[in-house]
Write an enzyme that holds these catalytic residues in place. Structure first.
Site, short mmCIF file in Angstrom:
data_model
loop_
_atom_site.label_atom_id
_atom_site.label_comp_id
_atom_site.label_asym_id
_atom_site.label_seq_id
_atom_site.Cartn_x
_atom_site.Cartn_y
_atom_site.Cartn_z
N GLU A 190 0.97 -1.02 0.07
CA GLU A 190 0.00 0.06 -0.09
C GLU A 190 0.93 1.44 0.02
OE1 GLU A 190 -2.63 2.46 3.41
OE2 GLU A 190 -2.81 0.14 3.45
N LYS A 202 -10.83 -1.62 7.33
CA LYS A 202 -9.58 -1.45 7.79
C LYS A 202 -9.72 -0.92 9.29
CE LYS A 202 -5.63 1.88 7.78
NZ LYS A 202 -5.06 2.87 6.81
N ARG A 220 0.48 10.39 1.16
CA ARG A 220 0.87 11.39 2.11
C ARG A 220 2.42 12.04 1.79
NH1 ARG A 220 1.03 8.01 7.87
NH2 ARG A 220 -1.23 7.14 7.53
#
Length: 211
Positions: free
Chosen positions: A44, A131, A48
């Site tokens: 993943e 998640k 950011r």
């Protein structure tokens, strides 16, 4: 095909998911090589950093990993991520518009939940893989078990504060589809170009995730 089947198909049985925050796209190729050499089959890439799309694109082109996008906050980010090669999308929370965009784009989406209320909203929206985030600060395995008990259809990808020492406990839970973590690829590894260290930690995690 339901949501869990879709994600499981994309992950092809992978049960560890390295969570990557990569500030420099030039590191993407050697990073991918180290992860693949360590036995990772998916990763993943978090949105950011300003270069997240370039990193995602470079890793997706490698072909050795199934790469998804994380920390996706808006439908526009989801669209950009899939255009860059993301095969799945992960969000820190639950957002109906992001879920709708991912369905339109035909990719599995894993929204974040922290409470039973959020999990109920996700299930009502037809999302059965979520998640649990941030897993350890929320209480870790006891919290996961408490959420899983009244919602047997839910499957979890716990992420947040999980290290190598906690991996086996999470993977032993029937409700856990995969475990995400950043301990395999830290900022320190990337700053010093320690790809051998990344390979080694990934290999250890991959070995622990094998039944």
């Amino acid at each position: 095909m339901n949501d869990t089947d879709g994600l499981a198909s994309v992950l092809a049985g992978a049960r560890i998911m390295p969570v990557l925050t990569v500030p420099d796209a030039d590191t993407a190729v050697p990073l991918t090589a180290a992860l693949v050499a360590g036995g990772a089959r998916c990763a993943e890439v978090t949105f950011r950093t300003p270069q997240a799309e370039r990193v995602l694109r470079a890793m997706a082109k490698h072909g050795g990993l199934t790469v998804g996008a994380g920390t996706v906050l808006t439908p526009e980010q989801a669209e950009r991520a899939v255009a860059a090669g993301a095969r799945f999308v992960v969000c820190p929370g639950f957002d109906e518009e992001v879920v709708a965009m991912c369905r339109k784009l035909g990719v599995p989406v894993v929204p974040g939940v922290a409470t039973a209320t959020e999990l109920m909203r996700a299930l009502r929206a037809g999302i059965d893989t979520v998640k649990l985030f941030p897993a350890e600060p929320l209480g870790g395995l006891p919290t996961l078990r408490a959420l899983a008990a009244p919602f047997p259809r839910a499957r979890f990808v716990p992420t947040g504060g999980i290290g190598a020492g906690l991996l086996a406990g999470y993977l032993a839970e029937p409700a856990v589809l995969a475990v995400g973590g950043s301990w395999m690829v830290t900022s320190a590894h990337l700053e010093r170009g320690d790809y051998e260290g990344i390979r080694r930690l990934t290999a250890q995690a991959a070995e622990r995730s094998t039944p």
